[in-house]
Scaffold this motif. Structure first.
Motif, PDB file in Angstrom:
ATOM      1  N   UNK A 141       0.843  -1.185   0.000  1.00 34.06           N
ATOM      2  CA  UNK A 141       0.000   0.000   0.000  1.00 34.06           C
ATOM      3  C   UNK A 141       0.889   1.249   0.000  1.00 34.06           C
ATOM      4  N   UNK A 142       0.569   2.177  -0.912  1.00 34.63           N
ATOM      5  CA  UNK A 142       1.317   3.428  -1.025  1.00 34.63           C
ATOM      6  C   UNK A 142       2.827   3.180  -1.107  1.00 34.63           C
ATOM      7  N   UNK A 143       3.292   2.507  -2.171  1.00 29.19           N
ATOM      8  CA  UNK A 143       4.734   2.258  -2.309  1.00 29.19           C
ATOM      9  C   UNK A 143       5.507   3.566  -2.381  1.00 29.19           C
ATOM     10  N   UNK A 144       6.683   3.563  -1.805  1.00 28.09           N
ATOM     11  CA  UNK A 144       7.488   4.777  -1.744  1.00 28.09           C
ATOM     12  C   UNK A 144       8.001   5.158  -3.127  1.00 28.09           C
ATOM     13  N   UNK A 145       8.381   6.427  -3.272  1.00 25.31           N
ATOM     14  CA  UNK A 145       8.913   6.904  -4.545  1.00 25.31           C
ATOM     15  C   UNK A 145      10.242   6.225  -4.846  1.00 25.31           C
ATOM     16  N   UNK A 146      10.987   5.827  -3.780  1.00 26.63           N
ATOM     17  CA  UNK A 146      12.239   5.102  -3.995  1.00 26.63           C
ATOM     18  C   UNK A 146      11.976   3.762  -4.670  1.00 26.63           C
ATOM     19  N   UNK A 147      10.939   3.050  -4.235  1.00 30.45           N
ATOM     20  CA  UNK A 147      10.605   1.755  -4.827  1.00 30.45           C
ATOM     21  C   UNK A 147      10.164   1.920  -6.275  1.00 30.45           C
ATOM     22  N   UNK A 148       9.370   2.952  -6.554  1.00 33.21           N
ATOM     23  CA  UNK A 148       8.908   3.218  -7.919  1.00 33.21           C
ATOM     24  C   UNK A 148      10.088   3.540  -8.828  1.00 33.21           C
TER      25      UNK A 148
END
Length: 310
Positions: free
Chosen positions: A263-270
């Motif tokens: 849920x709500x993956x971080x911008x780092x993961x994206x």
């Protein structure tokens, strides 16, 4: 702009420029061979389509991701988002199919003439063009569902969840219809089928090369080194290419699963997922050019020409 965003933007920009330079250099090489009427190999057509697919992946994902990382958020319209994700998915899947076909074609090429593949070895080059066109057609049709799950703006519906890429939203719906199940089954079957063929072809090439090496050592003795043939160099190139592809594809799939599950993956993961997805289209042309004697000979001739006195 934060230092972290600027750093990530520079990383995406470097990857995009490196990938575009490598793929366009490889395409330019084939244009040169065409205009100089050089003889093409059976795998050259596959590599040309692989390069085009790589360019689509880099331009449709690398350029928007770079702009988003540099602070230009959600600059695409809804149609633009759908088109960019559709082109990226088609390019990625054609790249997968072309890599698989390249591996199979090379395995058939280096197979001994006295094996059961002898008849297929003579007929295989005739079906390469048809196979590549079929890849494009199948993936253009199979990925028509991709734009449905992409939107310009986030959704407020409780039945959906979004992954924010910085320039578009990928919508994850909790509703699972029969059509959705069929679509997912087809995509999974295609991916598993291609990976299975890749592993089979790579294993076959390793076995063939090992047996050939044993025969050469038996004939010439262990103290006499033998020069590698163009087929061996091409095989080593494709084995490195396939190993790189499988490794990066596995990492990309894992990160994609994380994006869907969390849920709500971080911008780092994206951003990390996007970087890994663009890695294979970026490095593959350099792997292919480094093992192609025609490219090395052309570079050597050009460097001698530029260094010669006027």
């Amino acid at each position: 702009m934060a230092t972290r965003d600027l750093t990530m933007g520079m990383i995406f920009l470097s990857q995009t420029l490196t990938g575009i330079l490598g793929n366009f250099s490889l395409l330019s090489h084939y244009l040169y061979l065409y205009f100089t009427r050089c003889k093409f190999r059976s795998t050259d057509l596959i590599i040309k389509h692989l390069t085009v697919a790589n360019c689509l992946v880099i331009l449709s994902r690398g350029v928007p991701q770079t702009m988003a990382a540099l602070g230009m958020k959600h600059f695409l319209s809804d149609i633009g988002c759908k088109l960019v994700f559709y082109v990226h998915r088609v390019g990625r899947d054609v790249s997968t199919g072309s890599t698989c076909l390249l591996s199979i074609s090379q395995a058939i090429t280096i197979s001994p003439r006295n094996t059961r593949w002898a008849e297929l070895k003579a007929k295989a080059p005739k079906y390469i063009g048809f196979s590549v066109v079929l890849f494009w057609m199948v993936n253009l049709i199979l990925n028509v569902m991709v734009p449905v799950h992409v939107t310009e703006n986030g959704s407020d519906k409780n039945m959906t969840r979004e992954v924010d890429y910085g320039y578009c939203y990928s919508v994850i719906s909790y509703r699972f219809t029969v059509y959705g199940a069929v679509y997912v089954a087809l995509v999974l079957f295609r991916d598993i089928f291609f990976v299975g063929l890749l592993m089979w072809a790579s294993s076959s090439m390793v076995v063939i090369l090992y047996r050939h090496k044993q025969q050469v050592q038996y004939i010439h003795g262990t103290n006499i080194p033998s020069r590698s043939s163009p087929e061996s160099r091409a095989t080593h190139s494709i084995l490195i290419l396939v190993s790189t592809f499988v490794s990066l594809c596995t990492l990309s799939s894992l990160f994609h699963i994380f994006l869907i599950v969390l849920n709500n993956p971080s911008i780092w993961l994206v951003n990390t997922s996007a970087l890994i997805a663009g890695s294979f289209p970026t490095v593959s042309p350099y792997i292919l050019m480094s093992h192609d004697s025609r490219v090395l000979r052309l570079i050597f001739t050009f460097s001698r020409y530029t260094e010669s006195p006027v």
